[in-house]
Structures are given as structure tokens and as C-alpha cells.
Design a protein around this motif. Sequence first.
Motif, PDB file in Angstrom:
ATOM      1  N   PRO A   1      43.520  29.775  33.837  1.00 54.12           N
ATOM      2  CA  PRO A   1      42.500  30.840  33.822  1.00 54.12           C
ATOM      3  C   PRO A   1      41.642  30.821  35.088  1.00 54.12           C
ATOM      4  O   PRO A   1      41.302  29.762  35.609  1.00 54.12           O
TER       5      PRO A   1
ATOM      6  N   GLY B   1      43.329  33.742  39.566  1.00 47.97           N
ATOM      7  CA  GLY B   1      43.832  34.934  40.247  1.00 47.97           C
ATOM      8  C   GLY B   1      44.899  35.682  39.451  1.00 47.97           C
ATOM      9  O   GLY B   1      45.693  36.438  40.012  1.00 47.97           O
ATOM     10  N   THR B   2      44.881  35.494  38.141  1.00 46.52           N
ATOM     11  CA  THR B   2      45.864  36.125  37.248  1.00 46.52           C
ATOM     12  C   THR B   2      45.892  37.647  37.430  1.00 46.52           C
ATOM     13  O   THR B   2      46.959  38.252  37.515  1.00 46.52           O
TER      14      THR B   2
ATOM     15  N   TRP C   1      45.120  39.443  39.912  1.00 46.05           N
ATOM     16  CA  TRP C   1      45.730  39.800  41.194  1.00 46.05           C
ATOM     17  C   TRP C   1      47.257  39.707  41.117  1.00 46.05           C
ATOM     18  O   TRP C   1      47.978  40.612  41.530  1.00 46.05           O
TER      19      TRP C   1
ATOM     20  N   HIS D   1      45.737  43.790  33.306  1.00 41.67           N
ATOM     21  CA  HIS D   1      45.944  43.067  32.041  1.00 41.67           C
ATOM     22  C   HIS D   1      46.511  43.965  30.946  1.00 41.67           C
ATOM     23  O   HIS D   1      47.146  43.488  30.013  1.00 41.67           O
TER      24      HIS D   1
ATOM     25  N   HIS E   1      48.594  31.627  29.979  1.00 43.67           N
ATOM     26  CA  HIS E   1      47.736  30.566  30.498  1.00 43.67           C
ATOM     27  C   HIS E   1      48.167  29.223  29.900  1.00 43.67           C
ATOM     28  O   HIS E   1      47.515  28.207  30.113  1.00 43.67           O
TER      29      HIS E   1
ATOM     30  N   HIS F   1      40.263  28.974  42.137  1.00 42.12           N
ATOM     31  CA  HIS F   1      39.134  28.834  41.238  1.00 42.12           C
ATOM     32  C   HIS F   1      39.528  27.912  40.103  1.00 42.12           C
ATOM     33  O   HIS F   1      40.677  27.702  39.849  1.00 42.12           O
TER      34      HIS F   1
ATOM     35  N   TYR G   1      46.299  30.846  45.254  1.00 40.29           N
ATOM     36  CA  TYR G   1      45.372  31.930  45.609  1.00 40.29           C
ATOM     37  C   TYR G   1      45.076  31.888  47.107  1.00 40.29           C
ATOM     38  O   TYR G   1      45.044  32.909  47.782  1.00 40.29           O
TER      39      TYR G   1
ATOM     40  N   HIS H   1      41.694  43.273  45.863  1.00 40.74           N
ATOM     41  CA  HIS H   1      40.401  43.208  45.185  1.00 40.74           C
ATOM     42  C   HIS H   1      39.546  44.382  45.640  1.00 40.74           C
ATOM     43  O   HIS H   1      38.890  45.062  44.834  1.00 40.74           O
TER      44      HIS H   1
ATOM     45  N   LEU I   1      40.987  47.582  43.823  1.00 38.76           N
ATOM     46  CA  LEU I   1      40.938  47.588  42.349  1.00 38.76           C
ATOM     47  C   LEU I   1      39.512  47.532  41.810  1.00 38.76           C
ATOM     48  O   LEU I   1      39.187  48.180  40.821  1.00 38.76           O
TER      49      LEU I   1
ATOM     50  N   TYR J   1      36.676  40.886  35.643  1.00 45.92           N
ATOM     51  CA  TYR J   1      37.830  40.261  36.292  1.00 45.92           C
ATOM     52  C   TYR J   1      37.713  40.307  37.812  1.00 45.92           C
ATOM     53  O   TYR J   1      38.515  39.720  38.525  1.00 45.92           O
ATOM     54  N   PHE J   2      36.753  41.084  38.306  1.00 49.45           N
ATOM     55  CA  PHE J   2      36.619  41.219  39.763  1.00 49.45           C
ATOM     56  C   PHE J   2      35.223  40.770  40.164  1.00 49.45           C
ATOM     57  O   PHE J   2      34.311  41.593  40.277  1.00 49.45           O
ATOM     58  N   ARG J   3      35.047  39.490  40.327  1.00 48.26           N
ATOM     59  CA  ARG J   3      33.727  39.018  40.747  1.00 48.26           C
ATOM     60  C   ARG J   3      33.695  39.158  42.257  1.00 48.26           C
ATOM     61  O   ARG J   3      33.618  40.257  42.777  1.00 48.26           O
ATOM     62  N   LYS J   4      33.841  38.046  43.010  1.00 44.82           N
ATOM     63  CA  LYS J   4      33.794  38.151  44.470  1.00 44.82           C
ATOM     64  C   LYS J   4      35.176  38.065  45.120  1.00 44.82           C
ATOM     65  O   LYS J   4      35.452  38.738  46.104  1.00 44.82           O
ATOM     66  N   GLY J   5      35.998  37.166  44.603  1.00 47.77           N
ATOM     67  CA  GLY J   5      37.315  36.981  45.200  1.00 47.77           C
ATOM     68  C   GLY J   5      37.255  36.370  46.591  1.00 47.77           C
ATOM     69  O   GLY J   5      38.047  36.712  47.463  1.00 47.77           O
TER      70      GLY J   5
ATOM     71  N   ALA K   1      34.763  29.034  40.302  1.00 44.18           N
ATOM     72  CA  ALA K   1      34.215  30.333  39.925  1.00 44.18           C
ATOM     73  C   ALA K   1      33.047  30.214  38.950  1.00 44.18           C
ATOM     74  O   ALA K   1      32.130  31.009  38.976  1.00 44.18           O
TER      75      ALA K   1
HETATM   76  N1  LIG Z   1      43.134  41.943  43.248  1.00 43.47           N
HETATM   77  C1  LIG Z   1      42.508  40.790  43.468  1.00 43.47           C
HETATM   78  N2  LIG Z   1      42.577  40.187  44.678  1.00 43.47           N
HETATM   79  C2  LIG Z   1      41.942  39.017  44.904  1.00 43.47           C
HETATM   80  N3  LIG Z   1      41.193  38.350  43.981  1.00 43.47           N
HETATM   81  C3  LIG Z   1      41.093  38.918  42.756  1.00 43.47           C
HETATM   82  C4  LIG Z   1      41.738  40.156  42.447  1.00 43.47           C
HETATM   83  N4  LIG Z   1      41.459  40.464  41.167  1.00 43.47           N
HETATM   84  C5  LIG Z   1      40.666  39.484  40.686  1.00 43.47           C
HETATM   85  N5  LIG Z   1      40.432  38.556  41.655  1.00 43.47           N
HETATM   86  C6  LIG Z   1      39.606  37.333  41.556  1.00 43.47           C
HETATM   87  O1  LIG Z   1      40.262  36.403  40.692  1.00 43.47           O
HETATM   88  C7  LIG Z   1      39.281  35.698  39.904  1.00 43.47           C
HETATM   89  C8  LIG Z   1      39.542  35.940  38.422  1.00 43.47           C
HETATM   90  O2  LIG Z   1      40.642  35.162  38.050  1.00 43.47           O
HETATM   91  P1  LIG Z   1      41.700  35.652  36.966  1.00 43.47           P
HETATM   92  O3  LIG Z   1      42.168  37.007  37.278  1.00 43.47           O
HETATM   93  O4  LIG Z   1      42.742  34.574  36.888  1.00 43.47           O
HETATM   94  O5  LIG Z   1      40.841  35.655  35.633  1.00 43.47           O
HETATM   95  S1  LIG Z   1      41.474  35.639  34.159  1.00 43.47           S
HETATM   96  O6  LIG Z   1      42.002  34.278  33.902  1.00 43.47           O
HETATM   97  O7  LIG Z   1      42.506  36.656  34.072  1.00 43.47           O
HETATM   98  O8  LIG Z   1      40.298  35.921  33.293  1.00 43.47           O
HETATM   99  C9  LIG Z   1      37.923  36.257  40.321  1.00 43.47           C
HETATM  100  O9  LIG Z   1      37.444  35.396  41.351  1.00 43.47           O
HETATM  101  P2  LIG Z   1      35.857  35.218  41.634  1.00 43.47           P
HETATM  102  O10 LIG Z   1      35.418  36.555  42.134  1.00 43.47           O
HETATM  103  O11 LIG Z   1      35.737  34.184  42.687  1.00 43.47           O
HETATM  104  O12 LIG Z   1      35.239  34.797  40.346  1.00 43.47           O
HETATM  105  C10 LIG Z   1      38.286  37.624  40.877  1.00 43.47           C
HETATM  106  O13 LIG Z   1      37.346  38.143  41.777  1.00 43.47           O
END
Ligand SMILES: Nc1ncnc2c1ncn2[C@@H]1O[C@H](COP(=O)(O)OS(=O)(=O)O)[C@@H](OP(=O)(O)O)[C@H]1O
Length: 305
Positions: free
Chosen positions: A65, A68-69, A71, A105, A136, A161, A193, A229, A232, A254-258, A295
Motif C-alpha cells: 500500500p 504507487g498502486t 500510478w 482503481h 496488496h 512510500h 516508484y 500525477h 490525473l 490517492y493523489f497527494r504529492k507524488g 507518505a
Molecule cells: N499517476 C501518479 N503518478 C505518480 N505518483 C502517483 C500517481 N498517482 C498516485 N501517486 C502517488 O502514489 C501515492 C499513493 O500510493 P498508492 O497509489 O499505492 O496508494 S493506495 O495503496 O492505492 O492507496 C501517493 O504518494 P504521496 O503523494 O507521496 O502520498 C500519490 O501521490
Amino acid sequence: MATNAQGSDEETSFLNDSRKVEWRPGTILVYWKGFWLMLDLIKSIMIVENQFKPLPSDILLASYPKTGTTWLKALAVSIISHNSKAWISPEGDAQADLLQTHNPHELIPFLEMETFGENSSQNINKVLSPWVFSTHLPYSILLEHVKNFGVVSFIFLAIQHMLLGIVPEGPFFDHVLEYWKEREKKNVFFVTYEELKENPKESVRSLVEFLRCSMTSEEIEQVVWKSSHERLSKLDVNIDEVKGIWLGIPFNLYFRKGVVGDGKNQLTTEMMERLEALENQRWEGSGLKLKLSIANPNIKLMDKI
Ligand SMILES: Nc1ncnc2c1ncn2[C@@H]1O[C@H](COP(=O)(O)OS(=O)(=O)O)[C@@H](OP(=O)(O)O)[C@H]1O
């Protein structure tokens, strides 16, 4: 053993003596086969075990979890829908940009959350082969409980993360290590990632090859952009608080900072040191190396689990 979609207490009564912790108010994690899992998830695994028989053409996206799921799911949808009709839009258009209208998702469900009944997303999403699903779950649990799991191609994504300590599917280090050990098998594609961030076109090119798809450089660039990111996180479907909810989680979460390395800003020196110690202890000699980025600032580090 007979199972229904809910699983039954009888089936999981053997867990009565297992170690348990209250992870969040009302959510109990059970220590089962070396990992911390929610009780409902264990029941789901029983259902998966009984009802799901993967085919060699199926593809499994396995991830810890928060690694980057979302993504990886977006990339898989972009790549696979380019070459096959694995997904079609509600209007029946195989070429539609489904990421424009769906959170990743919704398009690739979690294996352990499926009931495989009449309304499962297996029936909704799977139009033609390959069927893509995600998990997961730890490798060893899948291997033991999902018949034919070994024949499925799987892609594992890890590291950037993480949620540490007693969290669902944890411990992180053991979860990642299990998949890492399988990385040289022909049906495994292991990516991190950080690799995806550092060189998205090269990673996606390798992923395209692994999936036996074919794409030009321009098409790969398109896939990278479509799944990014930046794109999306700004789409209405992922912002809209009414429509954008899946399993109770608003899509925007699902899209915090990345950003790789952001976790360092959330950790104290003591936490960093403990993390390093855990890394040395669990990954020593494996070749795995952590690039620190956590994260969840509310992590609890546990030396012994
Ligand atoms: N498209 C894309 N590109 C790059 N990064 C992305 C993308 N989508 C989601 N994220 C970043 O991935 C982090 C969330 O992880 P997961 O997607 O594995 O979460 S989950 O397990 O499905 O809940 C989370 O990282 P943090 O922002 O650092 O918390 C998301 O920002």
C-alpha cells in the motif's frame, strides 16, 4: 469448505488465538502467516481461494500500500487498452480514454476485495483477455491460497512510500523482500516508484515489452503523460467529491504529492535512525535499498513484530 460472499466466522475461528491489535478504532489487525491483515481481508482470501482460478493470460499488479498502486494501474490501463479490448467504455468504445472518466482503481479491482459474484467487477470490466487485477497481499499468502497464482504474470511496485510497523499487509520490509526474491522469474516485472519517476519512458518501454504490447516512442510518451500525477490529479473524476469515492475513499486522496523524498520532511532524526536499523536488519545482503520517502507521518516504527 462452503463460503459465501461475506465469509463466515466459523472459517476464521482458527484465528481466535492469533495476535491482534486495534489499528484504528474499530479496525482489528490479525497477525496471520507473518503479516498483519484485517480480519475481513482474511475472510476474503478464503473466498478468493474457493472461487477464483486465474488463467495464464491474467496479469496481477502487486504492490505494498501507498507505493504507487494508482500510478501502476493507470499505466497498465493505458498500455493494455492500446493493444487489446480489455476495457470498454460504458458507450462501448474500446478506444475511449477511460482514465478521463474513471479512477484507475475502478478499472483494475483488488483481487482480495472481489466477491466473484454476479456483480463483481470481474464481470463488469473483463471484456476480453487479459484480465488485470491488483493486490496488496504478500507473495507467500497468494502462492499458498490462490490456485494457479504461479502462472500469472505479475508486476510488483515498491519502495518510494511506505507505511511501517503494524499496518495492513505489513511489515513493509518483509512484504517487499518476498516479491524482490522472485524478480528474476520470467513472469515477473519488478519496478520501483523511484525508477518510474527517474526515467518514466524507459520504465514504461520495459513494461510494454513485458506485457507483450507494441508501441512507438511517441505512444510511450503519450502513456507517460496520460498516467501522470500531474494530469490525473486534475481530472474532474478524481476531484469530484460526490462521484469520486471508491470503497469509501475519496479519489483525491490517492493523489497527494507524488514527490520522491518528501517523507524525509515528515520524520524526526530518531525515526530515520530506527528506520535505517530496521532496513539493515531485514534487507541485509538482499540488494534492496531504501530511498527514504514516507507518505504517512503518523507511522509507528516497531523493532520487533
Ligand atoms: N499517476 C501518479 N503518478 C505518480 N505518483 C502517483 C500517481 N498517482 C498516485 N501517486 C502517488 O502514489 C501515492 C499513493 O500510493 P498508492 O497509489 O499505492 O496508494 S493506495 O495503496 O492505492 O492507496 C501517493 O504518494 P504521496 O503523494 O507521496 O502520498 C500519490 O501521490
